[in-house]
Design a protein around this motif. Structure first.
Motif, mmCIF file in Angstrom:
data_model
loop_
_atom_site.group_PDB
_atom_site.id
_atom_site.type_symbol
_atom_site.label_atom_id
_atom_site.label_comp_id
_atom_site.label_asym_id
_atom_site.label_seq_id
_atom_site.Cartn_x
_atom_site.Cartn_y
_atom_site.Cartn_z
ATOM 1 N N LEU A 1 0.911 -1.389 0.063
ATOM 2 C CA LEU A 1 0.100 0.031 0.062
ATOM 3 C C LEU A 1 0.940 1.270 0.125
ATOM 4 O O LEU A 1 0.461 2.423 -0.401
ATOM 5 N N GLY A 2 2.085 1.207 0.578
ATOM 6 C CA GLY A 2 2.855 2.413 0.634
ATOM 7 C C GLY A 2 2.615 3.270 1.870
ATOM 8 O O GLY A 2 3.101 3.434 2.996
ATOM 9 N N VAL A 3 1.474 3.900 1.941
ATOM 10 C CA VAL A 3 0.691 4.505 3.120
ATOM 11 C C VAL A 3 -0.688 3.768 3.301
ATOM 12 O O VAL A 3 -1.481 3.588 2.431
ATOM 13 N N GLY A 4 -1.129 3.886 4.498
ATOM 14 C CA GLY A 4 -2.512 3.378 4.726
ATOM 15 C C GLY A 4 -2.884 3.402 6.178
ATOM 16 O O GLY A 4 -2.011 3.450 7.050
ATOM 17 N N THR A 5 -4.376 3.576 6.621
ATOM 18 C CA THR A 5 -4.755 3.514 7.907
ATOM 19 C C THR A 5 -4.467 2.089 8.277
ATOM 20 O O THR A 5 -4.126 1.079 7.785
ATOM 21 N N GLY B 1 -7.242 14.775 6.583
ATOM 22 C CA GLY B 1 -8.486 14.468 6.453
ATOM 23 C C GLY B 1 -8.736 12.847 6.974
ATOM 24 O O GLY B 1 -9.884 12.331 6.826
ATOM 25 N N TRP B 2 -7.600 12.307 7.188
ATOM 26 C CA TRP B 2 -7.637 10.670 7.643
ATOM 27 C C TRP B 2 -7.681 10.673 9.080
ATOM 28 O O TRP B 2 -6.762 11.200 9.760
ATOM 29 N N ARG C 1 -10.612 7.958 -0.378
ATOM 30 C CA ARG C 1 -9.688 9.220 0.350
ATOM 31 C C ARG C 1 -8.631 9.385 -0.469
ATOM 32 O O ARG C 1 -8.089 10.423 -0.287
ATOM 33 N N LEU C 2 -7.960 8.451 -1.086
ATOM 34 C CA LEU C 2 -6.940 8.975 -1.997
ATOM 35 C C LEU C 2 -7.358 9.549 -3.333
ATOM 36 O O LEU C 2 -6.738 10.462 -3.571
ATOM 37 N N PHE C 3 -8.528 8.998 -4.022
ATOM 38 C CA PHE C 3 -8.725 9.636 -5.401
ATOM 39 C C PHE C 3 -10.031 10.246 -5.602
ATOM 40 O O PHE C 3 -10.460 10.677 -6.447
ATOM 41 N N GLY C 4 -10.838 10.388 -4.661
ATOM 42 C CA GLY C 4 -12.276 10.731 -4.621
ATOM 43 C C GLY C 4 -13.055 9.968 -5.518
ATOM 44 O O GLY C 4 -13.878 10.362 -6.274
ATOM 45 N N ASN D 1 -1.494 8.955 -14.821
ATOM 46 C CA ASN D 1 -0.488 9.726 -13.799
ATOM 47 C C ASN D 1 -0.936 9.490 -12.456
ATOM 48 O O ASN D 1 -1.149 8.387 -11.995
ATOM 49 N N ASP D 2 -1.384 10.635 -11.581
ATOM 50 C CA ASP D 2 -1.869 10.199 -10.487
ATOM 51 C C ASP D 2 -3.217 10.346 -9.965
ATOM 52 O O ASP D 2 -3.561 10.470 -8.907
ATOM 53 N N ARG D 3 -4.090 10.092 -10.874
ATOM 54 C CA ARG D 3 -5.414 10.055 -10.739
ATOM 55 C C ARG D 3 -6.051 9.063 -11.557
ATOM 56 O O ARG D 3 -6.022 8.227 -12.509
ATOM 57 N N LEU D 4 -7.261 8.495 -10.937
ATOM 58 C CA LEU D 4 -8.396 7.472 -11.583
ATOM 59 C C LEU D 4 -9.254 8.460 -12.404
ATOM 60 O O LEU D 4 -10.075 9.344 -11.874
ATOM 61 N N VAL D 5 -9.007 8.414 -13.815
ATOM 62 C CA VAL D 5 -9.629 9.561 -14.653
ATOM 63 C C VAL D 5 -10.689 8.905 -15.524
ATOM 64 O O VAL D 5 -11.443 9.748 -16.044
ATOM 65 N N ALA D 6 -11.018 7.555 -15.739
ATOM 66 C CA ALA D 6 -12.056 7.263 -16.208
ATOM 67 C C ALA D 6 -12.415 5.673 -15.941
ATOM 68 O O ALA D 6 -11.701 5.002 -15.112
ATOM 69 N N ARG D 7 -13.607 5.519 -16.507
ATOM 70 C CA ARG D 7 -14.284 4.078 -16.373
ATOM 71 C C ARG D 7 -14.544 3.482 -17.537
ATOM 72 O O ARG D 7 -15.092 4.291 -18.406
ATOM 73 N N VAL D 8 -14.059 2.348 -17.682
ATOM 74 C CA VAL D 8 -14.283 1.840 -19.293
ATOM 75 C C VAL D 8 -15.051 0.319 -19.259
ATOM 76 O O VAL D 8 -14.559 -0.529 -18.457
ATOM 77 N N ASP D 9 -15.991 0.218 -19.684
ATOM 78 C CA ASP D 9 -16.837 -1.169 -19.901
ATOM 79 C C ASP D 9 -16.259 -1.934 -21.000
ATOM 80 O O ASP D 9 -16.325 -1.495 -22.112
#
Length: 230
Positions: free
Chosen positions: A58-62, A97-98, A135-138, A164-172
């Motif tokens: 995870l790198g970072v996590g609760t 925010g965490w 929390r990470l990406f909204g 890059n550093d975002r979840l930008v799309a959803r693909v079916d």
């Protein structure tokens, strides 16, 4: 039930899968001899090592993020994580925010920028734990295959796309193996996304996926606000 019991006890091993079915075999035909001869760990040390591996992934996590990675009870994890801090594997940190106790692994890297692209299956750790994805990406996400068709927002087998550093799309997506086509049944951008940039990166990744699956072409259906950019 008997096979699962033997598997949990280490008397048989997972030798692979066919579709979603696990294939079993005796450990001697699955693992190398040096693995079989490695001494086992008691429950405390085994859970400690699993938490360390989860935190590294995870790198970072609760504390609950790290516990969930290998399905360890949060109450147990909260007593063990300080041991990993004491031995230097983890560092206790604060993330704005965490609310829960949060840890960063000693090997985690904080780059100046991230240049990446990837399609995630619904079972990828980035999106498997929904709370962390928010929390990470909204990014709010759930598997659509169990949702009635009329209630699906983006399709049946929807994969998130990282650019890059975002979840930008959803693909079916659907692989038509008979026609040797990767069908893009819908492509949807997240809010405030550069669609031209995301579309170019996504098309590149779709072509990579088609090649990996042994398919000849990618077919884009005109469904979703990102489809025209593919």
């Amino acid at each position: 039930m008997a096979l699962e019991y033997l598997f949990l006890g280490g008397q048989i091993a997972a030798a692979g899968r066919q579709n979603f079915m696990r294939l079993y075999d005796v450990p001697e035909r699955v693992f190398e001899a040096d693995v079989l001869e490695t001494p086992g760990l008691d429950e405390h040390d085994a859970q400690l090592e699993l938490l360390a591996l989860g935190a590294q992934a995870l790198g970072v996590g609760t504390d609950s993020d790290i516990a969930d990675y290998y399905r360890i009870k949060v109450t147990q994890a909260r007593t063990l994580l300080p041991e990993l801090v004491a031995r230097g594997d983890l560092e206790r940190v604060e993330v704005p925010g965490w609310r829960e106790a949060t840890y960063v692994h000693r090997d985690a890297v904080l780059p100046r920028r991230i240049e990446a692209q990837a399609l995630f299956t619904p079972f990828d750790p980035v999106v498997w734990r929904r709370e962390r994805a928010v929390r990470l990406f909204g990014f709010e996400y759930k598997i659509s295959i169990y949702t009635p068709k009329a209630q699906r927002a983006h399709g049946y087998y929807v994969l998130p796309f990282l650019h890059n550093d975002r979840l930008v799309a959803r693909v079916d997506l659907k692989a038509d193996r008979q026609a040797k086509q990767l069908l893009v049944r819908g492509a949807f951008a997240e809010a405030d996304v550069d669609r031209a940039s995301a579309g170019a990166a996504l098309l590149d990744e779709l072509e990579t996926m088609a090649g990996w699956l042994g398919l000849d072409e990618v077919v884009i259906e005109p469904n979703g606000d990102l489809a025209p950019f593919l």
